[in-house]
Design a protein around this motif. Structure first.
Motif, short mmCIF file in Angstrom:
data_model
loop_
_atom_site.label_atom_id
_atom_site.label_comp_id
_atom_site.label_asym_id
_atom_site.label_seq_id
_atom_site.Cartn_x
_atom_site.Cartn_y
_atom_site.Cartn_z
N THR A 1 2.18 5.06 -3.26
CA THR A 1 0.85 5.19 -2.71
C THR A 1 1.11 3.82 -1.91
O THR A 1 1.65 2.55 -2.31
N PRO A 2 0.64 3.74 -0.53
CA PRO A 2 0.42 2.87 -0.05
C PRO A 2 -0.51 1.33 -0.76
O PRO A 2 -0.61 0.02 -0.63
N ALA A 3 -0.84 2.03 -1.03
CA ALA A 3 -2.10 0.92 -2.43
C ALA A 3 -0.89 -0.34 -3.04
O ALA A 3 -1.48 -1.22 -4.06
N HIS B 1 0.58 -2.11 -2.54
CA HIS B 1 0.35 -3.42 -1.44
C HIS B 1 -0.43 -4.36 -3.11
O HIS B 1 -0.32 -5.78 -3.18
N GLU C 1 -8.28 1.67 2.69
CA GLU C 1 -7.40 1.74 2.16
C GLU C 1 -6.22 0.77 2.16
O GLU C 1 -6.31 -0.11 3.34
N ASP D 1 -2.90 -0.52 2.90
CA ASP D 1 -2.31 -0.54 2.95
C ASP D 1 -0.43 -1.26 3.44
O ASP D 1 0.04 -0.84 3.90
N ALA D 2 -1.45 -2.25 3.99
CA ALA D 2 -0.99 -3.36 4.67
C ALA D 2 -0.82 -4.38 3.34
O ALA D 2 -1.49 -4.79 2.53
N ARG E 1 -3.19 -7.20 4.33
CA ARG E 1 -5.12 -6.83 3.56
C ARG E 1 -4.60 -7.11 1.89
O ARG E 1 -5.91 -7.35 1.20
#
Length: 180
Positions: free
Chosen positions: A19-21, A23, A79, A81-82, A85
């Protein structure tokens, strides 16, 4: 299925993408060497209190586990996602081992898998009980802070391993193939 990722969240091994999460995990690990395990989930009662924008009131001895160790992120804007963040979020969480994200869910950390899983399971019970007590409209009996400090240490030192061992036994009993 286990996915292995590097410190920048690129999949090294495994059948699935992440998942992008992811991070959330990588940046918490970077900022918090003590956070060896990071769990992000959305259990019902945690999410219910998150929707109300509140932390649970600690009304039972199990809640002692979270004494002075919770953070409410009251402005969760979507989200993570980076990496940048996630760095902002991890910085806000600070040293707390439990963060509740408003209108979302929870982030739980631990020094090891048993500790993190125990916290993740316990916070759902703590939130459910706090919510049920709220529904009565009555003021819960106060707990003694000194007792809670002692209980917190006991829960972290002993209960996490006991819970983990029991969960492992139940998993193996249900499906012995997990040992393959």
């Amino acid at each position: 299925d286990i996915c292995v990722v590097d410190e920048d969240a690129h999949v090294v091994r495994g059948r699935w993408d992440v998942t992008p999460a992811i991070h959330l995990h990588t940046e918490l690990h970077r900022l918090r060497p003590d956070a060896r395990v990071v769990i992000h989930n959305h259990p019902y009662y945690v999410s219910l209190l998150a929707a109300l924008g509140m932390l649970p009131e600690l009304v039972h001895q199990t809640g002692s586990l979270f004494l002075d160790d919770m953070y409410l992120l009251d402005k969760y804007d979507g989200e993570i996602d980076a990496p940048w963040r996630a760095v902002e979020l991890a910085s806000q969480i600070g040293s707390a081992n439990l963060a509740i994200l408003a209108n979302h869910g929870a982030i739980i950390t631990g020094r090891n898998l048993a500790e993190a899983v125990y916290r993740a399971a316990s916070i759902e019970r703590v939130c459910r009980l706090a919510y049920d007590v709220m529904l009565t409209g009555r003021t819960p009996s106060p707990m003694n802070r000194g007792d809670m400090v002692g209980m917190q240490a006991s829960l972290i030192e002993r209960a996490a391993d006991v819970y983990w061992a029991g969960a492992a036994r139940m998993t193996i009993k249900a499906d012995r193939s997990v040992l393959d």
